[in-house]
Design an enzyme around this catalytic site. Structure first.
Site, mmCIF file in Angstrom:
data_model
loop_
_atom_site.group_PDB
_atom_site.id
_atom_site.type_symbol
_atom_site.label_atom_id
_atom_site.label_comp_id
_atom_site.label_asym_id
_atom_site.label_seq_id
_atom_site.Cartn_x
_atom_site.Cartn_y
_atom_site.Cartn_z
ATOM 1 N N SER A 155 30.382 31.714 41.527
ATOM 2 C CA SER A 155 31.356 31.752 42.624
ATOM 3 C C SER A 155 31.032 30.594 43.558
ATOM 4 O O SER A 155 29.905 30.075 43.524
ATOM 5 C CB SER A 155 31.202 33.076 43.383
ATOM 6 O OG SER A 155 31.818 33.012 44.653
ATOM 7 N N TYR A 168 26.366 39.407 48.018
ATOM 8 C CA TYR A 168 27.080 38.745 46.918
ATOM 9 C C TYR A 168 26.579 37.304 46.799
ATOM 10 O O TYR A 168 26.274 36.831 45.696
ATOM 11 C CB TYR A 168 28.581 38.801 47.230
ATOM 12 C CG TYR A 168 29.505 38.228 46.187
ATOM 13 C CD1 TYR A 168 29.942 38.995 45.105
ATOM 14 C CD2 TYR A 168 29.993 36.920 46.291
ATOM 15 C CE1 TYR A 168 30.826 38.470 44.167
ATOM 16 C CE2 TYR A 168 30.868 36.395 45.366
ATOM 17 C CZ TYR A 168 31.287 37.166 44.301
ATOM 18 O OH TYR A 168 32.167 36.648 43.378
HETATM 19 N N1 NAD Z 1 38.335 37.034 41.780
HETATM 20 C C1 NAD Z 1 37.705 36.133 42.521
HETATM 21 O O1 NAD Z 1 38.202 35.711 43.570
HETATM 22 C C2 NAD Z 1 36.362 35.584 42.094
HETATM 23 C C3 NAD Z 1 35.916 34.411 42.708
HETATM 24 C C4 NAD Z 1 34.680 33.881 42.351
HETATM 25 C C5 NAD Z 1 33.922 34.511 41.387
HETATM 26 N N2 NAD Z 1 34.365 35.652 40.799
HETATM 27 C C6 NAD Z 1 33.500 36.286 39.816
HETATM 28 O O2 NAD Z 1 34.182 36.391 38.585
HETATM 29 C C7 NAD Z 1 33.688 37.515 37.849
HETATM 30 C C8 NAD Z 1 34.859 38.351 37.369
HETATM 31 O O3 NAD Z 1 35.609 38.752 38.482
HETATM 32 P P1 NAD Z 1 37.148 39.137 38.396
HETATM 33 O O4 NAD Z 1 37.835 38.419 39.480
HETATM 34 O O5 NAD Z 1 37.636 39.023 36.998
HETATM 35 O O6 NAD Z 1 37.040 40.677 38.849
HETATM 36 P P2 NAD Z 1 37.694 42.016 38.270
HETATM 37 O O7 NAD Z 1 37.292 43.078 39.199
HETATM 38 O O8 NAD Z 1 39.145 41.802 38.002
HETATM 39 O O9 NAD Z 1 36.960 42.180 36.864
HETATM 40 C C9 NAD Z 1 35.576 42.417 36.808
HETATM 41 C C10 NAD Z 1 35.286 43.259 35.582
HETATM 42 O O10 NAD Z 1 33.867 43.466 35.542
HETATM 43 C C11 NAD Z 1 33.644 44.814 35.205
HETATM 44 N N3 NAD Z 1 32.346 45.295 35.714
HETATM 45 C C12 NAD Z 1 31.996 45.479 37.009
HETATM 46 N N4 NAD Z 1 30.774 46.011 37.096
HETATM 47 C C13 NAD Z 1 30.336 46.160 35.813
HETATM 48 C C14 NAD Z 1 29.141 46.655 35.249
HETATM 49 N N5 NAD Z 1 28.159 47.147 36.010
HETATM 50 N N6 NAD Z 1 29.019 46.645 33.902
HETATM 51 C C15 NAD Z 1 30.013 46.167 33.121
HETATM 52 N N7 NAD Z 1 31.174 45.707 33.602
HETATM 53 C C16 NAD Z 1 31.333 45.694 34.930
HETATM 54 C C17 NAD Z 1 34.788 45.576 35.861
HETATM 55 O O11 NAD Z 1 34.968 46.856 35.266
HETATM 56 C C18 NAD Z 1 35.956 44.637 35.658
HETATM 57 O O12 NAD Z 1 36.675 44.905 34.472
HETATM 58 C C19 NAD Z 1 32.722 38.242 38.776
HETATM 59 O O13 NAD Z 1 31.402 37.897 38.446
HETATM 60 C C20 NAD Z 1 33.095 37.694 40.157
HETATM 61 O O14 NAD Z 1 32.004 37.731 41.032
HETATM 62 C C21 NAD Z 1 35.581 36.193 41.122
#
Ligand code: NAD
Length: 277
Positions: A155, A168
């Site tokens: 991120s 985070y």
């Molecule tokens: N969406 C954003 O703005 C953003 C920005 C920067 C980084 N990220 C990072 O991208 C990654 C994915 O995020 P996203 O936006 O797709 O979020 P999301 O919530 O849409 O998807 C995340 C997925 O991870 C799964 N998950 C969560 N905890 C878990 C666990 N303990 N074991 C197994 N699975 C688990 C959830 O069930 C979900 O399906 C994350 O690491 C997040 O920190 C997201």
């Protein structure tokens, strides 16, 4: 299908939705079979809506539609033995492993000095230790194959501090340290390890009332998508409030492919300029 991952196998955590699903679909379009893991349910201290087993089934359907195979398993990345066993079963089914995408992650909010202890611990366990578990489970298979690539979904919070998400940011900065160390340790095995660092991405992680309210405290109610976009736009250099999951998947695809064969230990922002604003 242009085949940039033809005949390859990729392990992806957090694959039920969002960035993990986009990676699964994009990698499948390029020829990879997918081992897709997700907890598919709530994680304590997280108030955004959880993913479901139906979401993971939908990812599998999209992979199949793209023309390759999906092996799906419900597992919590905090459970090392569970992640190892699920990974091993997927690898057994598809005959090897070439790519690891550690993408599962959670979000929650709180001022650094007021964060709930459980929220702090859960964050570190999922967003940092869970990534280590995933790398640990996948690495022996990449080594056995004679090489491979790991892409850790980080991120902008892994490159700079942000208000309201110290736990985070701490976890994501920790992932950079893990990535750099793994890159050094695994280089002799021809395994590359890199991070991608997205700005806000249009997924359920941010498109919910809890996150929207944090961006528009002035409203004293849940902002609409448009009101959220106006505030989110200020974070980025380019004129967009957020990027799409496929933008992160495309960057991960590049790093996972042979086009990036000499790129390792890199922190690649996919951030519309957010870290330099
Ligand atoms: N969406 C954003 O703005 C953003 C920005 C920067 C980084 N990220 C990072 O991208 C990654 C994915 O995020 P996203 O936006 O797709 O979020 P999301 O919530 O849409 O998807 C995340 C997925 O991870 C799964 N998950 C969560 N905890 C878990 C666990 N303990 N074991 C197994 N699975 C688990 C959830 O069930 C979900 O399906 C994350 O690491 C997040 O920190 C997201």
């Amino acid at each position: 299908m242009s085949g940039r991952l033809q005949g390859k196998v990729a392990l992806i955590t957090g694959a039920a939705r969002g960035i993990g699903r986009a990676q699964a679909v994009r990698f499948a379009q390029e020829g990879a079979d997918i081992v897709a893991l997700d907890v598919c349910g709530p994680v304590e201290t997280v108030i955004i809506p959880p993913s479901s087993p139906a979401d993971l089934d939908q990812t599998a359907a999209l992979v199949t539609e793209a023309g390759t195979r999906a092996h799906i398993e419900i597992v919590d990345v905090r459970d090392l033995a569970g992640v190892q066993a699920a990974t091993d079963r997927g690898v057994e089914r598809f005959g090897g492993l070439d790519v690891v995408c550690a993408t599962a992650g959670i979000t929650s909010r709180g001022a650094a000095l007021e964060l709930d202890e459980d929220a702090w611990r859960t964050m570190l366990e999922v967003n940092l230790t869970g990534v280590w578990h995933t790398c640990r489970a996948g690495a022996p298979h990449l080594i056995a194959r004679g090489g491979g690539a790991m892409v850790l979904t980080n991120s902008i919070a892994g490159l700079r501090g942000l208000v309201g998400v110290a736990h985070y940011a701490a976890a994501k900065h920790g992932v950079v340290g893990l990535m750099r160390s793994l890159a050094n340790e695994l280089a002799p095995h021809n395994v590359r390890v890199n991070c991608v660092h997205p700005t806000n991405v249009d997924t359920p992680m941010i498109q919910n009332d809890a996150v929207r309210c944090a961006f528009r405290p002035d409203l004293n109610r849940a902002p609409t998508r448009t009101e959220f976009a106006e505030a989110a736009r200020n974070m980025n250099m380019l004129a967009v409030p957020w990027i799409d999951a496929v933008d992160v998947a495309n960057a991960a695809l590049f790093l996972a492919s042979d086009e990036a064969r000499y790129i390792t230990a890199a922190t690649l922002p996919i951030d519309a300029g957010a870290t330099q604003l």
